[in-house]
Design a protein around this motif. Structure first.
Motif, mmCIF file in Angstrom:
data_model
loop_
_atom_site.group_PDB
_atom_site.id
_atom_site.type_symbol
_atom_site.label_atom_id
_atom_site.label_comp_id
_atom_site.label_asym_id
_atom_site.label_seq_id
_atom_site.Cartn_x
_atom_site.Cartn_y
_atom_site.Cartn_z
ATOM 1 N N MET A 159 -3.885 8.612 -9.169
ATOM 2 C CA MET A 159 -3.592 7.174 -9.231
ATOM 3 C C MET A 159 -4.667 6.446 -10.028
ATOM 4 O O MET A 159 -4.371 5.562 -10.848
ATOM 5 N N ALA A 160 -5.908 6.809 -9.756
ATOM 6 C CA ALA A 160 -7.023 6.146 -10.426
ATOM 7 C C ALA A 160 -6.964 6.404 -11.927
ATOM 8 O O ALA A 160 -7.274 5.530 -12.746
ATOM 9 N N GLY A 192 -6.623 -5.276 -3.660
ATOM 10 C CA GLY A 192 -5.807 -4.574 -2.693
ATOM 11 C C GLY A 192 -6.047 -5.155 -1.323
ATOM 12 O O GLY A 192 -7.031 -4.832 -0.663
ATOM 13 N N GLY A 242 1.065 3.921 -2.866
ATOM 14 C CA GLY A 242 0.768 5.298 -2.455
ATOM 15 C C GLY A 242 1.878 6.260 -2.814
ATOM 16 O O GLY A 242 1.635 7.453 -3.016
ATOM 17 N N SER A 275 0.837 -1.201 0.000
ATOM 18 C CA SER A 275 0.000 0.000 0.000
ATOM 19 C C SER A 275 0.877 1.260 0.000
ATOM 20 O O SER A 275 0.587 2.236 -0.698
ATOM 21 N N GLY A 280 -4.154 -4.500 0.972
ATOM 22 C CA GLY A 280 -3.768 -3.397 1.833
ATOM 23 C C GLY A 280 -4.876 -2.365 1.912
ATOM 24 O O GLY A 280 -5.915 -2.497 1.278
ATOM 25 N N HIS A 281 -4.624 -1.316 2.685
ATOM 26 C CA HIS A 281 -5.635 -0.294 2.931
ATOM 27 C C HIS A 281 -5.561 0.790 1.866
ATOM 28 O O HIS A 281 -4.495 1.062 1.315
ATOM 29 N N GLY A 282 -6.686 1.403 1.629
ATOM 30 C CA GLY A 282 -6.705 2.584 0.790
ATOM 31 C C GLY A 282 -7.046 2.284 -0.650
ATOM 32 O O GLY A 282 -7.124 1.133 -1.078
ATOM 33 N N ASP A 283 -7.245 3.358 -1.387
ATOM 34 C CA ASP A 283 -7.654 3.253 -2.784
ATOM 35 C C ASP A 283 -6.432 3.126 -3.671
ATOM 36 O O ASP A 283 -5.800 4.133 -4.011
ATOM 37 N N TYR A 284 -6.075 1.921 -3.999
ATOM 38 C CA TYR A 284 -4.956 1.755 -4.927
ATOM 39 C C TYR A 284 -5.185 0.492 -5.739
ATOM 40 O O TYR A 284 -6.044 -0.327 -5.400
ATOM 41 N N ASN A 294 -5.177 10.481 -5.058
ATOM 42 C CA ASN A 294 -5.868 9.229 -5.359
ATOM 43 C C ASN A 294 -6.567 9.280 -6.715
ATOM 44 O O ASN A 294 -6.636 8.274 -7.425
#
Ligand SMILES: Cc1ncc(C[n+]2csc(CCOP(=O)(O)OP(=O)(O)O)c2C)c(N)n1
Ligand SMILES: Cc1ncc(C[n+]2csc(CCOP(=O)(O)OP(=O)(O)O)c2C)c(N)n1
Ligand code: SF4
Ligand code: SF4
Ligand code: SF4
Ligand code: SF4
Ligand code: SF4
Ligand code: SF4
Ligand SMILES: [Mg+2]
Ligand SMILES: [Mg+2]
Lengths: 178, 355, 68, 251, 355, 251, 178, 68
Positions: free
Chosen positions: E226-227, E128, E95, E91, E130-134, E223
């Motif tokens: 990234m998106a 993902g 990030g 993540s 892991g945490h978060g928007d990725y 984010n």
């Protein structure tokens, strides 16, 4: 009645406690309340704000994007929240520390020289209570008595001896508003 | 139930866990959930329990494994990066069929991200951020009182299905204060479960807490058994709420904090004459696929609203299965969507599709 | 120029410099800076021996010291 | 007039977010002075950790990476192995290094990674609001040791420097304080020596800096410094625990 | 391309990474991928690179972060429990917009599970863990040669979109030997990217590798960026293969090892006169939603086959969106499905739905 | 006839999966004898780690939990805090304890968790096929140190007992060997003492057992034992590094 | 032609190398090949098997569920893989170590007393090559010559001096099959 | 009963007992057990002094020792 309030200022100006007092008082009056804090990264200093909703009905959203009242204790908070106040809403600002007047004309604006007045009462630590007093008088969101009753719940033990001073400050603030 | 008290969400979930019988907490500090370990460090000694600040989230979740394996009601809490670190341990706990309570007060990610509220750990919570075929039961409360209520029942559910229960909150739910009431009574003491490892006393056969099954057929069987228990949970524990959904032409789907903003958005939409309603999953795992599928059939369009770049929307699409177009409105990184923005976006969809 | 130059806007009023000045040449000012702190100031320049201690101990890199 | 103290050039002229009187600031200055004096700003790569010093990348005027909580030594290892002539240092708090990052610091020392670790021990988790750290003193109240750290439940504080000094690869290990002009001068010498060990290819070096957290300790900055002198230094003796020459001057 | 050599999958992916410019490997042993670090420990010193056996998977992935931040082509590999431990680090890498190569040779889970091949980390890889928007770009090769080919291009893709690339294999792909050919040439040296932290030399402004954005608006913006990059990857990098899909009434969907068993199953089905075909995603993230959606429209039924309790099936449902019924056939825990069992199950569906 | 040696009761009468001559088996017996002699089988809770000893739960006849790689001390802590009168022990390899589990062992020692750790140091990762461990000797060939461990790249091996002995909470720390009848007898005394410390509520105890891995070392069992004596013991001195009485007998 | 072979036995009986030899030889003959090992948890001892596919066409599935040939070197492997052999397929078993005869009648069965024959040649280490020789002769999946050519590729360096013995063993096995 | 009883089926033929027997009373048998190992056996019972060493060193808990 639904009051959606944002209270903002420097860390240390007591904005969180203002919001909590309102919430406790609202709850004791049988209303629905919510309180949400928002902090910056600094442990000390920096800016902070809280959102309070006081409502006779069940609270839909506790998130306050367009407050009915914004209480701003410093300049950055005025800059940030003045535009957000709902048309017809209320803006109270601490004119002791804020060097410009608000520009909105579609809202009610109350200037409170809070630090000066608090110092007059004996300590600028109660500047927040002066402002809160003005707010209570201006909106009647909760009664001043209810807030007074909650002081001992909210203040940390070591500051309980300041309750009489806080009560005075509330009254002083209320006195400002006609 | 005693009278209402004003409680921070974090402290409320901690107190609710204690009332539900939680006596052991293992955790590591991280914003925005520090009030949970802090509260537990004061509270658990009062009720004869133990609070341990672990050296890391990895250690914390493995302490939970050990304690849960003795049949104790045990809890940990963290926020996004910390929950990522716990993924291996969560997979082990699930694999060893252990009940426990995990709280995630989600913050913005990925990476160190920010400390403002987010819902971008939905995939991780519902799809298993850890490895292997397992599921958690994940509750997504939308108020402090609901957080309390769900937590009060969490251990019973976790023990019934022998799988971890997660409370999926966010920075707002953890930090906000709302009035709550708690039950007066503590959950009654219960005997240690018949699988707990507390020493093979009185001549009973030794027991084992384990997640290794080297023979593929045995692991397969174990995983089928886990899946069966999750199926049962899907049949019995799914929870959701509908608001003005009966006649909704535009169905909003949202959970947690976002669902509360959606309530305000729906009001605005209804004021404008748009028949909007809300479908709010309370269990996001197991997800209320059937209920949403049914509801979506009477809607002309569905709008998923979440504080992420689009995660819940996958489950919504699966449930809706083409019955109506599925739209998405998201904010991320700690930005909370505004009711007015949601309403505006929704009205746009209606312009296109409902009318 | 003063022997001790305090970047007042950056000063956090922590008082560490005042505490360690061997000549008690520093004091906290009455005024408040834009951050809301009372900054340190060279109250007694004559006493100052330009030892540099205040500069070295200041956590906020606020002080520069000069020797005539 | 001749300037007798000036602000180090490797520090950016910005305000930090540190609380008033927090000695993180002093330690920053010492590291920056060292970089200046050794003339390595243009090949320095710092690794910021998670803690109050997370934003240190905004204060040092050199390349930086921000590492996950506790993992700065691993991140530094990644950098070390790929940029042979870089000067690599981590800046880590006690929660970061002595708690979650224990494995990473021990193994960076074991491998004798040629990096320098600036370890800020303020006996608490500053950034998250004052929870107990592994370095918290017995009896010290924190938000997760409300009755003070209890030896029977949480153990006695860990002495990182002494522990790492048992590892052959830990070439230079010293503990210093930041609570008086004399301590600060010694701290500077230790930090500079640690960087010099790295420049000479000597392997792993670490300086543990006793530091204050006036905010979470609930003290004034000066009281906090006195508290370090009175309570921490007796338990955390200052000195060099390992030197490239094999000497040891603590006690 | 030189002549064909018989290579173990694990060693082939390692050699392919070296040919693609990988010079740094940070990892920790775990079955069934140990041949990768072992190969790298011999091979990287030969090409002037470095192999570091980290103290743990957590350390390994953070070493990757540090090395990737200097612009180096860097790699790590592990298997399921180890990949879970890397979730926080992954993540962070995502990030911080860092390219790198991660290999997961999936084994049976959850927990310690088993060492036999599985596909039960699909959710973790594509959603993902892991945490978060990725997002990661995740390749699912089905042969040793394809593993080589995808690895050869992985760094270019990772650097183009500045996100980690994962090769999602399994115990079979890692352990099996097949003939492969490699390009004769090593990837040419390339200058360090303009964001790399290698020391602020020659007066350039210092650079920062970072994933913290404390202001919600800034994290939101990051984010979104990234998106957007992932959107671009979705437009350009999606890969899939179709086998006898043109006239397929029954469309099997499977990836990796399972897709090869499905080939055999399709043969059996075609022999029985059933028009079966295969849709094989090669990128499972970004997923070939559009292509599958289109293909599903001409099928009467879709059957997802995977070595898990049902993970790929979610993406298949999202793509198919109700256009055809989506069935599921899964084995888990290290059990590889038999072509005959798949064919039998598929024939059952056909009995129900196609005819 | 009088029985002068019998198989311990706390060991199940099953065949282990260990390779012929692997000294894991000897250490199992010593632990089982200790449990027998102290009469604590019915309140013993073992924690198996990940490594060749992962299946130790099949061999000991008491309650067990199988822990994630490196996390046995954390799992044991969870057990310890919830079952006050249990006798809790972990059984961990050197990859498990000295590599991935470094933080967990250090902090269990710091908290002085009242548990006993049986630490099997065979200088290699046995179960995964012979990769380098933090305890691998300089020059020792493994599958990830094909030219032998190189000090300049991988550092010198870590001496866990010496390191942990710096921690106040580590009440009893000893290193023993399993490579001769005399060593085995001493090992038994140390393991028993470690359990006795726990039974007395004394806190954290650990016995590091030098052990063989004939398979991955590529030696016969007896050669492997000789290799320990010749190569490992000089670097890993045997003895007690901390005792409840404060004594120390290593050297 | 597609040969799908499973070779199974104790660890140490050389079943993996038999499979690898077949694969190399097949590859050198221009065929498509695949080899997949499968191990138990033991580092030494325990059972192990590998699957080999040798095909003139592209290999669809390298997974062998119903082998055309099963080569079993010990009793547990016979018990496990006898039922799996495709009807009409081939089963080769090491009759030196297996104390029962196969029961299937729908497949071809070849008994190879491999350990005895290997010992006769000088070392029971080449029992596997005797069996492999029999297999090659029985199926012609790849040529014996191709296997011989690959011995040096597959055997670890320290066992290269055994190549002549291996070659003899292959021939000995081939000689068993008519 | 013999002084040294070897559980042959469990013996892995590692030779450790043979190596440490002070009286060289043990030897590896020619026969192979069901695991494929040559088990240890008491080849010279007369030499055995029932010291128990073989039992104590056996990693597989295969040996029990008796004293007449
Ligand atoms: C994985 C993870 N766990 C926890 C945190 C929360 N966290 C941020 S700073 C910090 C403690 C920092 O304390 P310390 O290292 O002592 O630094 P200080 O603030 O005292 O300088 C913690 C626990 C995090 N960001 N990531
Ligand atoms: C998180 C994780 N990483 C890696 C592994 C793979 N693994 C299994 S055992 C082992 C090493 C064991 O070595 P050691 O602890 O020394 O025990 P030994 O086998 O030598 O007795 C490893 C790395 C795993 N199971 N889980
Ligand atoms: S330079 Fe020395 S004497 Fe002068 S003000 Fe600073 S500390 Fe005091
Ligand atoms: S030490 Fe620095 S920040 Fe503190 S008062 Fe003095 S000048 Fe200001
Ligand atoms: S919280 Fe403590 S450590 Fe952090 S900046 Fe403030 S005083 Fe310093
Ligand atoms: S691999 Fe080594 S440690 Fe493991 S059982 Fe075999 S000899 Fe023992
Ligand atoms: S008891 Fe002693 S003398 Fe007898 S066989 Fe065993 S080791 Fe040898
Ligand atoms: S020591 Fe035990 S296992 Fe080894 S040969 Fe002797 S009896 Fe057999
Ligand atoms: Mg700290
Ligand atoms: Mg080992």
């Amino acid at each position: 009645m639904v009051e959606e309030i944002i209270i903002a200022g420097f860390g240390g100006q007591g904005v969180m406690i203002m919001g909590q007092l309102l919430s406790y008082a609202g709850m004791h009056e049988g209303k629905n309340v919510s309180w949400i804090p928002s902090y910056g990264p600094e442990m000390r200093g920096g800016t902070a704000n809280c959102s309070v909703v006081i409502s006779d009905e069940q609270i839909g959203s506790p998130i306050v994007a367009e407050p009915t009242t914004a209480i701003v204790m410093n300049r950055p908070s005025l800059d940030r929240f003045e535009p957000a106040v709902r048309p017809g809403g209320l803006l109270i600002y601490n004119s002791s520390l804020i060097d410009r007047a608000p520009e909105r004309t579609d809202i009610r604006v109350i200037a409170v020289p809070a630090n000066e007045l608090a110092l007059e009462l004996g300590s600028d630590k109660v500047a927040n209570m002066v402002v809160l007093g003005a707010y209570l008088k201006a909106t009647g969101a909760v009664s001043e008595q209810a807030v007074r009753d909650c002081l001992s719940e909210v203040l940390p033990a070591r500051r309980r001896e300041l309750i009489p001073l806080n009560v005075k400050a509330l009254a002083r603030g209320a006195g400002l508003v006609s | 139930m005693a009278g209402r008290k004003l409680f921070k969400g974090n402290e409320a979930v901690a107190e609710a866990a204690v009332r539900a019988g939680c006596r052991y907490f293992f955790g590591y500090p991280i914003t925005p959930q520090n009030e949970i370990p802090e509260y537990m460090s004061r509270r658990l000694p009062e009720v004869g329990g133990a609070f341990v600040q672990a050296e890391s989230e990895v250690a914390a979740i493995n302490m939970v494994y050990g304690a849960a394996g003795t049949g104790a009601r045990v809890m940990t809490s963290s926020s996004s990066p910390g929950i990522s670190l716990k993924q291996e341990g969560i997979s082990y706990i699930a694999g060893a069929d252990l009940p426990c309570l995990i709280v995630n007060m989600v913050r913005g990610g990925p990476g160190l991200g920010g400390i403002a509220p987010a819902q971008s750990d939905y995939f991780q919570a519902t799809r298993g951020g850890g490895h292997g075929d397992y599921h958690l039961i994940v509750y997504a409360p939308a108020s402090v009182q609901e957080m309390v209520d769900l937590t009060l029942g969490a251990y019973d559910v976790a023990e019934r299905y022998r799988m971890p229960v997660m409370i999926l909150g966010d920075g707002v739910l953890g930090q906000m204060m709302e009035p709550v009431s708690f039950p007066d009574q503590m959950a009654p003491d219960r005997p240690a479960p018949e699988w707990a490892t507390r020493g093979a006393r009185d001549g009973r056969t030794p027991r084992l807490i384990n997640s290794i099954y080297l023979k593929p057929e045995e692991l397969y069987k174990h995983n089928l058994d886990m899946a069966e228990r999750f199926e049962k949970a899907s049949a019995n524990e799914v929870r959701y709420e509908e608001v003005l959904a009966d006649d909704a032409e535009l169905l909003l789907v949202a959970y947690g904090t976002t669902s509360r903003v959606c309530r305000a958005a729906i009001e605005k939409l209804r004021e404008r004459g748009i028949k909007a309603g809300l479908f709010r999953p309370i269990t996001v795992s197991p997800f209320p696929y059937d209920a949403l599928s049914k509801r979506a059939k009477s809607a002309k369009a569905v709008l998923t609203v979440e504080m992420s770049m689009g995660q819940l929307v996958d489950d919504v699409k699966i449930a809706v299965a083409g019955a109506a177009p599925v739209h998405f409105f998201g904010t991320t990184g700690g930005v909370i969507p505004k009711a007015s923005d949601i309403a505006e976006y929704a009205a746009g969809i209606v312009g296109e599709e409902v009318r | 120029m003063k022997k001790v130059v305090v970047n007042e806007a950056k000063c956090k009023g922590c008082g560490v410099c005042v505490n360690f000045c061997p000549k008690s040449a520093l004091a906290m000012a009455d005024r408040i800076n834009s951050k809301g702190y009372h900054p340190a100031e060279l109250a007694n320049e004559a006493a100052c021996i330009s030892c540099g201690i205040c500069g070295r101990v200041c956590p906020d890199a606020v002080i520069e010291v000069f020797k005539p | 007039m001749k300037q007798v103290y000036s602000v180090p050039k490797s520090l950016r002229p910005v305000s930090t977010h540190y609380c008033p009187g927090c000695t993180h600031g002093i330690i920053h200055k010492l590291v920056a002075e060292t970089i200046d004096e050794l003339g390595v700003r243009d090949r320095a790569i710092g690794v910021a950790s998670v803690g109050c010093s997370v934003f240190s990348y905004d204060y040092f005027d050199c390349d930086f990476q921000q590492a996950a909580h506790g993992r700065a030594p691993a991140v530094a290892t990644g950098i070390r192995r790929t940029v042979p002539d870089a000067v690599v240092f981590t800046y880590q708090g006690d929660g970061d290094l002595a708690s979650i990052g224990t494995a990473e610091i021990v193994h960076a020392a074991m491998r004798s990674e040629n990096i320098t670790v600036v370890f800020v021990n303020n006996a608490i988790y500053g950034m998250t609001g004052g929870q107990m750290a592994p370095t918290t003193m017995v009896g010290q109240r924190t938000t997760t040791s409300p009755e003070g750290r209890i030896k029977g439940l949480a153990g006695e504080p860990i002495r990182v420097s002494e522990m790492l000094a048992t590892i052959p690869g830990a070439t230079y290990v010293a503990r210093v304080s930041t609570t008086s002009p004399a301590h600060i001068a010694k701290a500077k010498r230790a930090i500079k020596k640690a960087f010099e060990v790295q420049l000479a290819g000597g392997g792993f070096s670490l300086v543990e800096c006793l530091s204050t957290c006036p905010t979470n300790w609930g003290m004034s900055p000066v009281e906090a410094m006195e508290w370090v002198d009175k309570n921490m230094i007796p338990y955390y003796p200052l000195g060099e625990f390992r030197t490239p020459e094999g000497g040891q001057t603590n006690g």
